[in-house]
Design an enzyme around this catalytic site. Structure first.
Site, PDB file in Angstrom:
ATOM      1  N   SER A   1     124.847   8.851 -21.154  1.00 54.32           N
ATOM      2  CA  SER A   1     125.977   9.424 -20.941  1.00 54.32           C
ATOM      3  C   SER A   1     127.285   8.526 -21.582  1.00 54.32           C
ATOM      4  CB  SER A   1     126.443   7.913 -19.748  1.00 54.32           C
ATOM      5  OG  SER A   1     127.235   8.188 -18.030  1.00 54.32           O
TER       6      SER A   1
ATOM      7  N   ASP B   1     124.703  17.637 -11.817  1.00 55.48           N
ATOM      8  CA  ASP B   1     125.049  16.552 -12.436  1.00 55.48           C
ATOM      9  C   ASP B   1     126.721  16.160 -11.824  1.00 55.48           C
ATOM     10  OD1 ASP B   1     126.479  13.288 -13.371  1.00 55.48           O
ATOM     11  OD2 ASP B   1     125.521  14.038 -15.892  1.00 55.48           O
TER      12      ASP B   1
ATOM     13  N   HIS C   1     122.896  13.569 -13.454  1.00 57.40           N
ATOM     14  CA  HIS C   1     122.984  12.716 -14.091  1.00 57.40           C
ATOM     15  C   HIS C   1     121.978  11.692 -14.700  1.00 57.40           C
ATOM     16  CE1 HIS C   1     126.007  10.380 -16.708  1.00 57.40           C
ATOM     17  NE2 HIS C   1     125.390   9.173 -16.165  1.00 57.40           N
TER      18      HIS C   1
END
Length: 309
Positions: free
Chosen positions: A169, A244, A276
């Site tokens: 991320s 995602d 994600h």
């Protein structure tokens, strides 16, 4: 806390001490040790030593906190590869003086140094540090991580051709930025679900720090991985879930477009049906591929038989 405020029970640890539970009085005197998670035979085990250290920032204004785990049989006369694990987001530091358990011992046993470092805007230095990121995402994180990388490579016990940075991320963003903007300092990147351009991310998050693209066009350009693709070198692996809905896969697609248009070598794994995080059906593959990447590129030897099933 006792009703009269004279005594309290606390659980504590540090990088060298597994969690303990203790009764103290309000002056800090230990009255009684109530529990210790360290087993009776703890001292018979050989494990990689973890230390809390501080690395001076390039401008001398900050002592950047870091936790470093050395190989189990650490020998200062040898050189070891390094895995530099980060998150990197504003006010989201990860370095703590707490017991780390045994999750890092596999790589310590295999001869890899493992380090985590917090930059000046990680929250470790209060609002003053975090405020530096306003309109400047990517700038100070990369500067401080680059300083830490240079410090590592200056150590006689570090293989200065084998520094890998990894994160997911925001950590994926930093890993991709390290192999482009910071490519002089890092050799390998292992990036999960990276943001590559902040115009592609949720406005409720980005605009708190960056203002709008119309208000801060130069800041958005300076913060984008795409801006520095021409500086790319080393080897970057990117993983992303095609569903995602946090960091949309278009971030990776735009980076891949730039990398292929400039004939750069990289590696890519797309996990179909994953958001994600990579769900249980993909977890084994994700873990196995990390093993393969580390053994091939950092350790220069095959994955041990039976490790990957």
């Amino acid at each position: 806390m006792s009703p009269d405020g004279k005594y309290f029970i606390t659980t504590y640890s540090n990088v060298a001490t597994p969690p303990k539970r203790t009764l103290l009085n309000n002056t800090g005197k230990i009255i009684k040790e109530l529990g210790d998670s360290k087993a009776d035979d703890f001292d018979q085990y050989i494990y990689g030593k973890t230390e809390l250290i501080f690395i001076p920032s390039e401008d001398g204004k900050y002592q950047l906190p870091a936790t470093i785990t050395y190989p189990t049989d650490f020998d200062k006369t040898k050189r070891y590869p390094v895995v530099f694990s980060i998150y990197g987001g504003p006010n989201a530091g990860t370095v703590t003086n707490t017991w780390k358990g045994t999750s890092n011992q596999w790589w310590a046993n295999e001869g890899i140094i493992q380090i985590a470092v917090d930059h000046r805007a990680s929250g470790q230095f209060g609002k003053e540090g975090v405020a530096l990121m306003h309109r400047n995402l990517g700038k100070w994180e990369m500067k401080d991580y680059g300083t830490a990388a240079k410090w590592l490579k200056a150590q006689t016990w570090v293989d200065n051709k084998k520094l890998l940075i990894t994160g997911h991320s925001y950590g994926g963003y930093m890993s991709a930025l390290a192999l482009t903007m910071g490519a002089d300092d890092f050799d390998f990147g292992y990036a999960g679900a990276p943001v590559t351009s902040w115009e592609l991310y949720d406005t409720h998050y980005v605009e708190r720090f960056m203002d709008t693209p119309q208000e801060n066009p130069e800041g958005y350009k300076a913060a984008s991985v795409l801006t520095y693709v021409d500086k790319y070198k080393g080897l970057l692996r990117i993983m992303h879930g095609d569903m995602d809905d946090n960091v949309h896969v278009q971030n990776t697609i735009q980076l891949v477009d730039k990398l292929t248009n400039t004939n750069k070598h990289f590696e890519l794994i797309i996990y179909p049906g994953s958001r994600h995080g990579f769900g249980p059906s993909k977890a084994a593959h994700d873990r196995a591929e990390r093993y393969r990447f580390y053994y091939q590129n950092l350790l220069n030897r095959p994955v041990p038989e039976g490790l990957i099933k």
